[in-house]
Write a protein that holds these residues in place. Structure first.
Motif, short mmCIF file in Angstrom:
data_model
loop_
_atom_site.label_atom_id
_atom_site.label_comp_id
_atom_site.label_asym_id
_atom_site.label_seq_id
_atom_site.Cartn_x
_atom_site.Cartn_y
_atom_site.Cartn_z
N PHE A 88 -14.49 0.37 0.74
CA PHE A 88 -14.01 1.33 1.72
C PHE A 88 -14.61 1.05 3.09
O PHE A 88 -15.76 0.64 3.23
CB PHE A 88 -14.36 2.75 1.29
N SER A 89 -13.79 1.28 4.11
CA SER A 89 -14.19 1.09 5.50
C SER A 89 -13.65 2.26 6.31
O SER A 89 -12.73 2.96 5.86
CB SER A 89 -13.61 -0.22 6.06
N PRO A 90 -14.20 2.51 7.50
CA PRO A 90 -13.66 3.58 8.33
C PRO A 90 -12.16 3.40 8.54
O PRO A 90 -11.69 2.31 8.84
CB PRO A 90 -14.43 3.42 9.65
N GLY A 91 -11.42 4.45 8.35
CA GLY A 91 -9.98 4.38 8.52
C GLY A 91 -9.22 4.10 7.24
O GLY A 91 -7.99 4.15 7.22
N HIS A 92 -9.95 3.79 6.18
CA HIS A 92 -9.29 3.52 4.90
C HIS A 92 -8.74 4.83 4.35
O HIS A 92 -9.45 5.82 4.25
CB HIS A 92 -10.29 2.91 3.92
N CYS A 93 -7.50 4.82 3.97
CA CYS A 93 -6.82 6.04 3.54
C CYS A 93 -6.84 6.14 2.02
O CYS A 93 -6.25 5.31 1.33
CB CYS A 93 -5.38 6.03 4.06
N ILE A 94 -7.50 7.17 1.48
CA ILE A 94 -7.61 7.26 0.02
C ILE A 94 -6.31 7.70 -0.63
O ILE A 94 -6.13 7.51 -1.83
CB ILE A 94 -8.76 8.20 -0.39
N SER A 95 -5.39 8.28 0.14
CA SER A 95 -4.13 8.72 -0.46
C SER A 95 -3.22 7.56 -0.83
O SER A 95 -2.18 7.75 -1.45
CB SER A 95 -3.39 9.66 0.50
N VAL A 96 -3.62 6.34 -0.44
CA VAL A 96 -2.84 5.15 -0.77
C VAL A 96 -2.73 4.96 -2.29
O VAL A 96 -1.73 4.48 -2.80
CB VAL A 96 -3.50 3.90 -0.14
N TYR A 97 -3.75 5.38 -3.04
CA TYR A 97 -3.86 4.99 -4.44
C TYR A 97 -3.39 6.10 -5.38
O TYR A 97 -3.65 7.28 -5.15
CB TYR A 97 -5.32 4.61 -4.76
N PRO A 98 -2.76 5.74 -6.49
CA PRO A 98 -2.29 6.73 -7.47
C PRO A 98 -3.42 7.11 -8.43
O PRO A 98 -3.46 6.66 -9.58
CB PRO A 98 -1.15 5.99 -8.18
N TRP A 99 -4.33 7.95 -7.99
CA TRP A 99 -5.57 8.19 -8.71
C TRP A 99 -5.36 8.71 -10.13
O TRP A 99 -6.10 8.36 -11.05
CB TRP A 99 -6.44 9.18 -7.92
N THR A 100 -4.38 9.55 -10.33
CA THR A 100 -4.26 10.20 -11.63
C THR A 100 -3.94 9.23 -12.76
O THR A 100 -4.22 9.53 -13.92
CB THR A 100 -3.18 11.30 -11.60
N GLN A 101 -3.38 8.07 -12.46
CA GLN A 101 -3.01 7.14 -13.53
C GLN A 101 -4.08 6.08 -13.79
O GLN A 101 -3.97 5.32 -14.76
CB GLN A 101 -1.68 6.46 -13.21
N LEU A 102 -5.13 6.04 -12.97
CA LEU A 102 -6.15 5.00 -13.13
C LEU A 102 -7.09 5.31 -14.29
O LEU A 102 -7.43 6.47 -14.54
CB LEU A 102 -6.96 4.85 -11.85
N THR A 103 -7.55 4.25 -14.96
CA THR A 103 -8.56 4.40 -16.01
C THR A 103 -9.88 3.73 -15.63
O THR A 103 -10.91 4.03 -16.23
CB THR A 103 -8.07 3.81 -17.34
N THR A 104 -9.86 2.82 -14.66
CA THR A 104 -11.08 2.14 -14.22
C THR A 104 -11.10 2.11 -12.69
O THR A 104 -10.11 1.72 -12.07
CB THR A 104 -11.15 0.70 -14.76
N PHE A 105 -12.24 2.51 -12.11
CA PHE A 105 -12.35 2.56 -10.65
C PHE A 105 -13.70 2.06 -10.22
O PHE A 105 -14.74 2.47 -10.73
CB PHE A 105 -12.15 4.00 -10.15
N PHE A 106 -13.69 1.11 -9.27
CA PHE A 106 -14.89 0.63 -8.60
C PHE A 106 -14.75 0.97 -7.12
O PHE A 106 -13.81 0.49 -6.47
CB PHE A 106 -15.04 -0.89 -8.76
N GLY A 107 -15.65 1.76 -6.57
CA GLY A 107 -15.58 2.15 -5.17
C GLY A 107 -16.89 1.87 -4.46
O GLY A 107 -17.94 2.33 -4.89
N TYR A 108 -16.83 1.13 -3.35
CA TYR A 108 -18.02 0.74 -2.62
C TYR A 108 -17.94 1.26 -1.19
O TYR A 108 -16.90 1.16 -0.54
CB TYR A 108 -18.17 -0.79 -2.62
#
Length: 259
Positions: A88-108
């Motif tokens: 993640f960087s400033p300006g990165h939009c989290i709504s881009v991703y379909p969170w409810t369907q994910l089973t594995t997430f790596f966020g830095y």
């Protein structure tokens, strides 16, 4: 597919903007065939718009600031997407991703409010690895507890403000949790109390607990206070494969009593 063009390449002149633009558009034209995609592009170069759907995309790794909005519609039309890793960087939009369907997430590089927003939506996660960047921001606790019913492996790293008026672990209920790695700083001065509360509230059967950089005496206190946890170690899990232990320190007899 692995597409990585970093800032050094662009500054060196190895990749001129016109060539890069042609290349990324050519790649985007075949997006309907993507299954595994890694995108790393310079901040100055947005990725072209991608038309949905992405019927075969399963895993996505992104280090991309500009152009994330251009792929939002496509990612929300990727029914097989289950794994996302994002720097993640400033300006990165989290709504881009379909969170409810994910089973594995790596966020830095996640800010506190981003972490709360994401995990409130990502209710089907099984494995989660989050590196927090608690900038100078006033973050209120979520309005309700975050319950992740399927989460079995959780890695929490990073820093936290000393004066944060709420406890990070207190916002979670994790009934399926089996493996936890957490930096001691994120346990906010009451590590054993917070861990006991998490286990009791979640009614989980935690098998493995990793708290990196514990001294010998603290490690023994954890083991005495949490006898139901099968294994407690001052180790780290591999950041990309959180079911693998790395850098484990097992030679406790070599520790001095001054630890």
């Amino acid at each position: 597919m692995d597409l990585q063009i970093d800032d050094d390449m662009e500054r060196s002149g190895n990749t001129d903007p016109a060539t890069l633009d042609l290349f990324t558009h050519a790649i985007a034209a075949h997006s309907a065939r993507w299954e595994y995609l890694r995108l790393c592009l310079p901040d100055v170069h947005p990725f072209p718009s991608i038309g949905p759907p992405l019927p075969f995309l399963r895993e996505l790794t992104m280090d991309l600031v500009n152009g994330t909005d251009s792929i939002r519609e496509a990612l929300h039309a990727a029914p097989l997407l289950r794994t996302v890793a994002v720097q993640f960087s400033p300006g990165h939009c989290i709504s881009v991703y379909p969170w409810t369907q994910l089973t594995t997430f790596f966020g830095y590089g996640l800010l506190a409010h981003e972490c709360v927003d994401i995990l409130t939506q990502a209710i089907n996660l099984v494995k989660c690895n989050v590196d927090l960047d608690w900038a100078d921001e006033d973050v209120s606790p979520p309005s309700r507890n975050i319950t992740l019913p399927y989460l079995s492996t959780l890695i929490l790293r990073g820093c936290i403000p000393d004066d944060l008026p709420w406890k990070l672990l207190d916002i979670f209920t994790l009934p399926a949790l089996q493996k936890l790695e957490i930096d001691e700083e994120l346990l906010q001065g009451d590590p054993i109390g917070l861990l006991k509360s998490l286990i009791s509230r979640s009614k989980c059967h935690m098998r493995e607990l990793y708290v990196p950089d514990l001294d010998r005496r603290s490690l023994e206190k954890y083991r005495l206070a949490l006898p139901a946890v099968g294994s407690i170690a001052r180790a780290k899990l591999d950041q990309f494969n959180p079911w693998v232990v790395v850098d484990e320190m097992t030679d406790y007899d070599s520790d001095s009593d001054s630890d």
